[in-house]
Design an enzyme around this catalytic site. Structure first.
Site, PDB file in Angstrom:
ATOM      1  N   ASN A   1       0.819  -1.227   0.000  1.00  0.00           N
ATOM      2  CA  ASN A   1       0.000   0.000   0.000  1.00  0.00           C
ATOM      3  C   ASN A   1       0.849   1.272   0.000  1.00  0.00           C
ATOM      4  OD1 ASN A   1      -3.017  -0.648   0.126  1.00  0.00           O
ATOM      5  ND2 ASN A   1      -2.133  -2.100   1.563  1.00  0.00           N
TER       6      ASN A   1
ATOM      7  N   ASP B   1      10.900   0.570   1.701  1.00  0.00           N
ATOM      8  CA  ASP B   1       9.834   0.616   2.700  1.00  0.00           C
ATOM      9  C   ASP B   1       8.494   0.983   2.044  1.00  0.00           C
ATOM     10  OD1 ASP B   1       8.866   0.213   5.223  1.00  0.00           O
ATOM     11  OD2 ASP B   1       9.588   2.101   6.075  1.00  0.00           O
TER      12      ASP B   1
ATOM     13  N   GLU C   1      12.282   0.346  15.635  1.00  0.00           N
ATOM     14  CA  GLU C   1      12.040   1.572  14.859  1.00  0.00           C
ATOM     15  C   GLU C   1      12.072   2.776  15.791  1.00  0.00           C
ATOM     16  OE1 GLU C   1       8.963   1.570  11.492  1.00  0.00           O
ATOM     17  OE2 GLU C   1       8.430  -0.181  12.682  1.00  0.00           O
TER      18      GLU C   1
HETATM   19 ZN   LIG Z   1       8.303  -1.197   6.878  1.00  0.00          ZN
END
Ligand SMILES: [Zn+2]
Length: 335
Positions: free
Chosen positions: A18, A269, A188
């Protein structure tokens, strides 16, 4: 350098379906001009990024659109000379769409994409914001469909807003016991306990791995453990810089991986949201850290080892990359 990185055959291991939708794909999917305009313009931090995904989610909530979106994303990567792509997506149900329909639609779009230029595999993500029971249901669907499409469904990922939810080790043990590889978003943001739990589990690959080293929000203990395990990290430079989890390209934690010869691959990403390509990521890495063309070629080659392709496919991709080098060694100075 830019031309070299564009032409270099590349391996993409961390791309969310997406978030990878380009503006022109969003247009084809019927998104309004205004929502497309907002898509890349208002990013200031990681929280906003998760709001941006809503635009893409709304665009892929029918079987037809999901099929078209998958096809367009593969096409974009193929045009960027990505020869092996592991696409990942979180199965979700919509009004006229079950989680299983969602997975089968993406699988079908990949299978129908006939090209000798690119090999595509699928990683299915568990959304960390969902409850244990919801994630277990998704995993059971994934395991079931992995039996049906063993050549295509290769692994399970944990993703979603890193500030929410948690890592359920038992679910990933179940995935592993059922022959699925694991690639987990890890560190992250600073979360030492969870990072330790994930390292204890020893996933096949780590997404981002930002907060491992003490200089980058990790700790000495975590870094020692990581250095011992040497799990390949999927590095997404532009994503981290845009989301401000890295201060700049120069101060990206990939620096520590380069310095200590630790395994990593480069990835986009969400190339749509972050307005990047894998070629750009290679160019940025090469320019920022003064790498040679051969260094970049080696990063691409090593990424094959970290992929979830089977051994025969890995041999085929390695051969393609080596042939490319033989054909191009004269064309680029200092290659
Ligand atoms: Zn990712």
């Amino acid at each position: 350098m830019e031309t070299f990185c564009q032409k270099l055959p590349k391996i993409e291991l961390h791309a969310h379906l997406n978030g990878s939708l380009s503006k022109s794909t969003l247009k084809q999917l019927g998104c309004s001009e205004e929502s497309i305009k907002n898509y890349q313009e208002t990013l200031t931090d990681i929280k906003q990024v998760f709001n941006q995904f809503q635009v893409a989610h709304n665009a892929t909530n029918t079987l037809e659109n999901l099929n078209l979106a998958t096809k367009c994303v593969i096409e974009d990567f193929a045009k960027d000379n990505v020869i092996y792509l592991e696409l990942r997506t979180t199965p979700r149900s919509e009004k006229d769409l079950s989680e299983r329909d969602y997975i089968e639609t993406v699988v079908e779009a990949i299978r129908n994409y006939e090209s000798s230029k690119i090999i595509v595999k699928l990683i299915l993500s568990l959304d960390r914001r969902r409850s244990w029971k919801e994630q277990l249901d998704t995993l059971d669907n994934i395991i079931d469909l992995k039996q049906k499409y063993p050549d295509l469904i290769k692994g399970v990922d944990l993703s979603g807003d890193p500030g929410k939810g948690e890592f359920f080790k038992k679910l990933f043990e179940k995935a592993r016991d059922n022959g699925l590889k694991t690639a987990i978003h890890c560190g992250e943001i600073k979360n030492d306990n969870e990072v330790m739990d994930i390292l204890d589990f020893k996933p096949d690959r780590i997404g981002h791995g930002t907060c491992l080293h003490p200089d980058y929000g990790g700790s000495e203990e975590i870094w020692q453990k990581y250095q011992h395990l040497k799990i390949p990290i999927e590095c997404c430079l532009t994503s981290n810089v845009v989301c401000l989890t890295s201060k700049s390209y120069e101060e990206h934690h990939v620096k520590e991986l380069l310095k200590n010869s630790l395994p990593f691959s480069l990835a986009t990403d969400d190339k749509g949201v972050f307005n990047t390509t894998l070629s750009k990521e290679f160019t940025v890495l090469g320019q920022t850290f003064s790498l040679s063309k051969n260094d970049l070629w080696n990063i691409s080659r090593n990424s094959i080892d970290y992929s979830f392709a089977d051994e025969e496919e890995k041999g085929f991709i390695r051969f393609a990359l080596e042939q490319w080098k033989i054909r191009n060694i004269e064309n680029y100075p200092n290659f």
